[in-house]
Motif scaffolding. Sequence first.
Motif, mmCIF file in Angstrom:
data_model
loop_
_atom_site.group_PDB
_atom_site.id
_atom_site.type_symbol
_atom_site.label_atom_id
_atom_site.label_comp_id
_atom_site.label_asym_id
_atom_site.label_seq_id
_atom_site.Cartn_x
_atom_site.Cartn_y
_atom_site.Cartn_z
ATOM 1 N N LEU A 33 60.878 93.848 33.578
ATOM 2 C CA LEU A 33 61.535 92.906 32.667
ATOM 3 C C LEU A 33 62.924 93.453 32.359
ATOM 4 O O LEU A 33 63.080 94.654 32.104
ATOM 5 N N TRP A 34 63.913 92.559 32.348
ATOM 6 C CA TRP A 34 65.282 93.022 32.100
ATOM 7 C C TRP A 34 66.037 91.995 31.253
ATOM 8 O O TRP A 34 65.998 90.794 31.526
ATOM 9 N N GLY A 35 66.713 92.478 30.242
ATOM 10 C CA GLY A 35 67.529 91.598 29.423
ATOM 11 C C GLY A 35 68.753 91.110 30.188
ATOM 12 O O GLY A 35 69.503 91.926 30.737
ATOM 13 N N GLU A 36 68.967 89.807 30.216
ATOM 14 C CA GLU A 36 70.119 89.267 30.929
ATOM 15 C C GLU A 36 71.436 89.708 30.303
ATOM 16 O O GLU A 36 72.471 89.713 30.964
ATOM 17 N N ASN A 37 71.379 90.097 29.025
ATOM 18 C CA ASN A 37 72.589 90.501 28.310
ATOM 19 C C ASN A 37 72.592 91.998 27.991
ATOM 20 O O ASN A 37 73.186 92.425 26.997
#
Length: 262
Positions: free
Chosen positions: A211-215
């Motif tokens: 999972l990775w934050g787009e920001n």
Amino acid sequence: MIFKSSFGEINYEISGNGSPLLMIHGTPFSSKEWSEITDAVKHKHEIYTYDLLGYGLSEKADDVSLAIQNNVLSELLTFWGLDKPDVVAHDFGGATLLRSIILNNCHYRKIMLIDVVALSPWGSPFVKHVNKHEGVFNEIPDYIHKAMVQAYIRDAIYKKVTDKEIDFLVEPWLSKSGKKAFYRQIAQMDQKYTAEIEDRLCNIRNMIRILWGENDNWIPLEIGKRLHEILPNSTFRSIPESNHLMQIDKPNEIIKEIEEFF
């Protein structure tokens, strides 16, 4: 509870009932970053959390580098008697976990990685300044130190938060020992600890959910996508309106993923 590792005393907690789930926090946070998550899933899992050496309520040892953290984790797994638990890791917790697999031959079932430190380059301009001038930062007035820690943590969060809402993450770094520990852990950050295992990540065969934050301000989304390409049995999902500290920005997304993946 306290575990006396070979490297220093480790604060840990075990809660809930069900299949074992280990959660490893990142920097400059503590196991409390998982509080909302653990409350939501502990009815299905026996949750194991701990403060990395030098963080939270664990001992503020002299060496808290990534070279030490995987060895502490290996000792904890033996102490707990955990055999192939599921694991969720964030930021430095990801590097600690991956190093434990490759260098300590630790075994896990399924793995979830959230905005992890794993591939170069990593490290903000602030980290690079502290690397060079740790002693100078130790001498700044306490009120400026507090403001810097608050600003540093807030930079990892997408949504607007008040000082009160992040107090639980800031407070461990405000005592005399905490202040020195804050700059010590930054000064000891070194990309060589991820570089030395990078070419062996492709050998990890666990089922992995990334999972990775787009920001993400700290580790760009492109790094997460590259990690996904390297890990052979991984799936990848980017989370909109989430910065590096997804536990604050999008806790419900993490809870949903845990319930579906494990």
